[in-house]
Enzyme design. Structure first.
Site, PDB file in Angstrom:
ATOM      1  N   ASP A  14     -65.190  57.154  69.683  1.00 14.25           N
ATOM      2  CA  ASP A  14     -66.185  56.639  68.776  1.00 14.25           C
ATOM      3  C   ASP A  14     -66.497  55.108  69.028  1.00 14.25           C
ATOM      4  O   ASP A  14     -67.732  54.906  68.604  1.00 14.25           O
ATOM      5  CB  ASP A  14     -65.619  56.791  67.167  1.00 14.25           C
TER       6      ASP A  14
ATOM      7  N   ILE B 120     -69.503  54.952  71.286  1.00 13.53           N
ATOM      8  CA  ILE B 120     -70.625  55.767  71.144  1.00 13.53           C
ATOM      9  C   ILE B 120     -71.285  54.975  70.008  1.00 13.53           C
ATOM     10  O   ILE B 120     -70.774  54.704  69.006  1.00 13.53           O
ATOM     11  CB  ILE B 120     -70.307  57.152  70.422  1.00 13.53           C
TER      12      ILE B 120
ATOM     13  N   GLU C  86     -68.929  59.168  63.019  1.00 10.03           N
ATOM     14  CA  GLU C  86     -69.157  57.772  62.502  1.00 10.03           C
ATOM     15  C   GLU C  86     -70.466  57.566  62.968  1.00 10.03           C
ATOM     16  O   GLU C  86     -70.912  57.399  64.041  1.00 10.03           O
ATOM     17  CB  GLU C  86     -68.146  56.931  62.965  1.00 10.03           C
TER      18      GLU C  86
ATOM     19  N   ASP D 149     -73.309  54.746  63.340  1.00 16.13           N
ATOM     20  CA  ASP D 149     -73.254  53.320  63.331  1.00 16.13           C
ATOM     21  C   ASP D 149     -74.532  52.596  62.741  1.00 16.13           C
ATOM     22  O   ASP D 149     -74.538  51.679  62.279  1.00 16.13           O
ATOM     23  CB  ASP D 149     -73.271  52.773  64.893  1.00 16.13           C
TER      24      ASP D 149
ATOM     25  N   HIS E 191     -90.166  62.683  67.554  1.00 13.23           N
ATOM     26  CA  HIS E 191     -91.573  63.261  67.843  1.00 13.23           C
ATOM     27  C   HIS E 191     -92.376  62.191  68.894  1.00 13.23           C
ATOM     28  O   HIS E 191     -92.077  60.890  68.744  1.00 13.23           O
ATOM     29  CB  HIS E 191     -92.675  63.075  66.561  1.00 13.23           C
TER      30      HIS E 191
ATOM     31  N   CYS F  28     -92.031  66.019  72.721  1.00 10.51           N
ATOM     32  CA  CYS F  28     -93.103  66.526  73.135  1.00 10.51           C
ATOM     33  C   CYS F  28     -93.374  65.612  74.424  1.00 10.51           C
ATOM     34  O   CYS F  28     -93.393  64.239  74.113  1.00 10.51           O
ATOM     35  CB  CYS F  28     -94.224  66.488  72.261  1.00 10.51           C
TER      36      CYS F  28
ATOM     37  N   SER G 145     -92.499  70.183  73.298  1.00  5.82           N
ATOM     38  CA  SER G 145     -91.223  71.066  73.145  1.00  5.82           C
ATOM     39  C   SER G 145     -91.113  71.627  71.985  1.00  5.82           C
ATOM     40  O   SER G 145     -91.549  71.313  70.873  1.00  5.82           O
ATOM     41  CB  SER G 145     -90.441  69.680  73.196  1.00  5.82           C
TER      42      SER G 145
ATOM     43  N   SER H 207     -89.449  74.001  68.728  1.00  6.89           N
ATOM     44  CA  SER H 207     -88.037  74.276  68.149  1.00  6.89           C
ATOM     45  C   SER H 207     -87.560  75.654  68.366  1.00  6.89           C
ATOM     46  O   SER H 207     -88.440  76.578  68.777  1.00  6.89           O
ATOM     47  CB  SER H 207     -88.296  73.884  66.813  1.00  6.89           C
TER      48      SER H 207
END
Lengths: 371, 553
Positions: free
Chosen positions: A70, A73, A109, A111, A155, A197, A223, A225
């Site tokens: 973590d 990241i 976690e 951030d 998006h 997209c 793209s 879903s």
């Protein structure tokens, strides 16, 4: 005579063995990175964008499972879906319908969350120009031996990505941010994945070395879903990340899967859009790059009980020498020209229409004004 | 060789069935440490055992005397649930007393909020001068400290802050046993957040170790209060077990804890109540003005866990009997439109014959401009003048309003405080990405010493259960209560953010069409043009030109 050959064979075996060990030791130092970082960003707000949060959390889950802690990241989620009042199962975010896989987990976690996910904060995290009071968990403390994975979802359009429905980041800004990172030696190699997209437009403008990019769709394509869940009421994941998650679930820390396998994830038959990738700025061959070089944090440790005498010095990695001489060339090199394709049907048709109308109205005689 | 600092850890869980059919579980974890973070001239503390290092370093770096931070999801319904052991407002609340040696309190406050936002994974960095106040009377230190100068106190609240697993994870990591042993095993986020009310808090303060206060210690209390509403939301009967509430049972106490106990409020046993496994241990405590009986389960003893090595408590109850809360409050916005409005705060005193004073503190953001000349306080439809008013007006984009009043509440009455306000127009960059949701105003805080029906004990004993010893009891006849009202959600006049784009498109189109046509009209010249001859004639002319012969007409 035979005994002599036999003794010669016996003598040469240990010598061959130490040669083998030396080549292994040479390979040991061949990949240039020593630590891994990940920056995972979801840029969409509002309940109906549940799938973007699920996308980011599934990559987070894979990356944590393969070993990145973590502290390495930086997870940015623009809205809270797990404890949203509309969520019928609080503290969960599902990626498969029928609530099969909870990607939120029990020890997540985050951030940057909510209003903190802005273009400015994202660029500041990448370039490291944060105010001095920023805590460590919110910083990207990478160095020149770090491999960084950057994942963006939300998006987007041709050349931009929308943050929280109120601002945008353009592909040029992103390319410049990566160039700043290169100039400050904040990464060794960088893998950029985007699921929006027209995602391929975001990596068109990159010009810094050691970048590899993947996108879920080409310019002009959307793209899509994947599947809605009727109990939750919204779409749970995007197609590209769904199949990416399926692929990553098969990867374990010792797996030898390489980038070419990653490029094959979600072909057009499954994804409807055409995923794209860009490797011209990357120095190594994608076939030799392991998935765990970016998604995992594999420590190169080999335990042995024997003492090994290294007679000749271990060759320094060729990559480093190349890097010093190539830097000047690469930064002045223009990105590879894309092959010229004849104009598309639509453009041809449009021009034919325009010319037809022009000559219909004005007649052939105007040609003399043109030519 | 230095003697190591003595520290001890206690954990406790109190389960209280509420009269609405819900169940209230309150976890408290206390670490006491004999050390002094703030003593000058002494070597910095570097050896941490039970006390978490991240918090210890924060305390010494910023010279913090007392720190109270809470994260709450949901609103505590005083009328249905009674008074909580540790009250908290919805959202995030942080109040800190700094040591009197600090020279730049504002700088320390800003850095402290940033550090805490990293520790707790919350957006506490949004706390700045525009939502911080310095209450003069409401938040006196709960621990030691003869601080009377409120310049060293800072209070801020973020009513919009969400609480979710990412806040629980670092909170659990601060415990000595983490979530691996002891009572913290019960904290699974999927069950904890599926509740009406969830509040986790951290309270740090210096306290006296004994009656004469010869030695001092630092106390860290981590509390988690949760109200499960499976009965009122129709998902179950009035039957509870630890497994049903938390999807876990207890298997052992935390090995680092000196005491680990579970208390169940059985004041209404046995007519209304069934508890299994039964226990002979009982304890009586006067808490919040009421004498209550508790069944005690000591987890440090192996026999509590029985044959199966697992402790699962089962409760079944039939009726309900609740002490009506003596003090509660509500708040709402009146008026219509997006220009003006009125904030009404209603405080109820349900004591049949005693009047007592309450301290009301209101912190209103600068964009709701209060008109203090319209402030009225009425009790029983007569004007009630407060005996102490502290008002600090807001400064645009700089400071919020702070209003503190000491109001005497007549017995068995309703007191209404109203003040009118006007909504300000923000600059277009100051709006949040979702401005049509509205803007939050933090809860009002009402602090009071409520007269008690039962004599409270002022004895100082180390064996007191944690839930009754949070607030120091100074006198026998009253107990301290803090009530938080609802936060408000007000709409500010919001511009249509797509209009600049629309305006640019429209204007450019009009200009292009209008100007283009106008320019053409003014500058275009017309010429007469001969019609072109047909193809045959043109071909003939071409051949004649080659031959050198005059052309056709």
């Amino acid at each position: 005579m035979r005994i002599f050959a036999f003794i010669h064979l016996l003598v040469s075996i240990p010598h061959g063995y130490s040669n083998y060990v030396e080549t292994k030791a040479g390979q040991f130092f061949s990949s240039g990175h020593t630590n891994n970082w990940a920056v995972l960003v979801c840029t969409s707000r509002f309940w109906f964008n549940y799938r973007h949060v699920a996308n980011t959390l599934s990559v987070y889950r894979s990356v944590k499972r393969l070993g990145i802690p973590d502290s390495h990241i930086v997870l940015m989620l623009a809205d809270d879906m797990a404890c949203n009042y509309r969520n019928p199962k609080p503290a969960t975010v599902f990626s498969h319908k029928n609530m099969e896989l909870n990607v939120y987990g029990d020890d997540v976690e985050v951030d940057y969350r909510g209003y903190e996910v802005t273009v400015e904060n994202f660029l500041r995290v990448l370039t490291g120009r944060l105010p001095p009071s920023t805590p460590r968990s919110k910083r990207l403390l990478s160095d020149d031996r770090s491999n960084i994975l950057i994942y963006l979802t939300g998006h987007g359009g041709n050349g931009f990505l929308k943050f929280q429905d109120s601002e945008e980041i353009s592909n040029m800004e992103l390319a410049d941010a990566f160039e700043q990172m290169w100039q400050k030696r904040r990464y060794n190699e960088l893998l950029f994945i985007i699921d929006t997209c027209q995602g391929a437009s975001m990596y068109e403008r990159f010009y810094s070395p050691n970048l590899m990019a993947l996108a879920s769709s080409q310019v002009g394509e959307d793209s899509l879903s994947h599947q809605p869940d009727l109990a939750i009421g919204v779409h749970l994941m995007d197609k590209y990340t769904f199949y990416l998650l399926e692929f990553l679930e098969e990867v374990h820390p010792a797996s030898q899967a390489n980038m070419n396998d990653l490029f094959k994830v979600c072909p057009q038959s499954q994804c409807v859009s055409t995923p794209g990738h860009r490797t011209d700025l990357f120095q190594r061959d994608p076939g030799s790059v392991l998935i765990t070089d970016f998604f995992g944090s594999v420590r190169k440790v080999e335990i042995t009980k024997d003492t090994i005498n290294l007679t000749s010095p271990v060759e320094p990695p060729i990559q480093r020498q190349v890097e010093h001489s190539f830097v000047a060339d690469i930064s002045s090199q223009k990105p590879k020209q894309k092959d010229w394709h004849p104009p598309d049907g639509f453009i041809l048709g449009l021009w034919t229409l325009i010319l037809l109308v022009f000559f219909q109205t004005y007649g052939i005689k105007h040609l003399k004004h043109i030519f | 060789c230095m003697t190591p600092a003595k520290d001890q850890f206690q954990e406790e869980l109190v389960i209280r069935p509420l009269h609405s059919g819900d169940i209230y579980a309150s976890f408290q974890f206390r670490t006491l440490w004999d050390t002094d973070f703030l003593q000058e001239g002494q070597k910095k503390v570097s050896h941490y055992r039970l006390f978490p290092k991240s918090l210890g370093q924060v305390l010494s770096k910023f010279s913090v005397q007392e720190l109270h931070i809470s994260f709450t999801q949901g609103f505590w319904r005083t009328m249905q649930w009674g008074q909580p052991f540790i009250p908290s407002p919805p959202g995030a609340e942080l109040w800190v007393w700094f040591h009197h040696t600090v020279s730049d309190v504002d700088g320390n406050w800003k850095e402290l909020t940033n550090v805490l936002s990293g520790i707790f994974c919350a957006s506490l960095n949004f706390i700045d001068m525009t939502n911080t106040v310095q209450p003069s009377a409401s938040f006196k230190p709960l621990g030691l400290g003869n601080a009377t100068d409120h310049r060293f106190l800072r209070y801020a609240t973020l009513p919009r802050e969400i609480v979710c697993t990412e806040n629980l994870t670092p909170w659990k990591k601060l415990l000595p046993c983490g979530s691996k042993a002891g009572l913290a095993v019960l904290m699974k986020s999927e069950k904890l957040f599926h509740s009406s009310f969830h509040s986790q808090a951290v309270h740090i303060r210096p306290i006296c170790q004994d009656e004469q206060c010869t030695s001092k210690a630092w106390e860290l209390r981590q509390t988690l209060n949760v109200v499960f509403d499976h009965y009122t939301s129709g998902q179950g009967k009035k039957e509870w077990s630890l497994f049903k509430m938390f999807s876990r049972t207890l298997t052992e106490a935390c090995p680092l804890a000196s005491s680990s106990k579970v208390y169940v409020d059985i004041t209404d046993n046995p007519e209304l109540f069934e508890l299994s496994p039964a226990t002979p241990l009982l304890s009586q405590a006067v808490v919040l003005g009421d004498r209550r009986t508790y069944s005690v389960y000591d987890l440090t003893r192996a026999e509590t866990f029985g044959q199966l090595r697992s402790f699962n408590l089962l409760l079944r109850w039939k009726g309900d009997n609740m002490l009506r809360p003596l003090l509660h409050a509500e708040r709402y916005v009146a008026g219509f439109g997006l220009q003006t409005g009125e904030i009404h705060t209603v405080i109820y005193n349900n004591h049949p014959y005693r009047a007592f004073p309450v301290l009301l503190m209101d912190s209103v953001p600068w964009y709701l401009q209060l008109y203090i000349h319209t402030l009225t306080v009425t009790s029983k439809s007569r004007d009630n003048k407060p005996s102490y008013i502290h008002y600090q007006p807001a400064k645009d984009r700089h400071r919020p309003h702070l209003l503190e009043m000491l109001i005497q509440l007549p017995p068995h009455s309703m007191t209404e405080v109203t003040v009118q306000f006007e909504r300000a127009l923000l600059k277009w960059t100051e709006y949040t990405p979702d401005p049509n949701h509205g803007f939050y105003v933090g809860s009002s805080v009402i602090s009071a010493l409520v007269p008690s029906m039962v004599a409270m004990s002022t004895n100082f004993t180390q064996d007191q259960p944690l839930f009754s010893s949070f607030v120091p009891v100074k006198e026998e006849s009253s107990y301290f209560v803090r009530v938080y009202t609802e936060p408000l959600l007000v709409n500010l006049p919001t511009p249509d953010f797509s209009m600049p784009y629309n305006v640019i498109c429209l204007t450019c189109t009009v200009v292009a069409v209008g100007y283009g046509s106008f320019y053409n009209l003014l500058t275009r010249t017309f010429q007469v043009d001969e019609p072109s001859p047909p193809l045959a004639k043109r071909l003939a002319n071409f051949i004649r030109r080659i031959r050198g012969v005059p052309l056709l007409a």
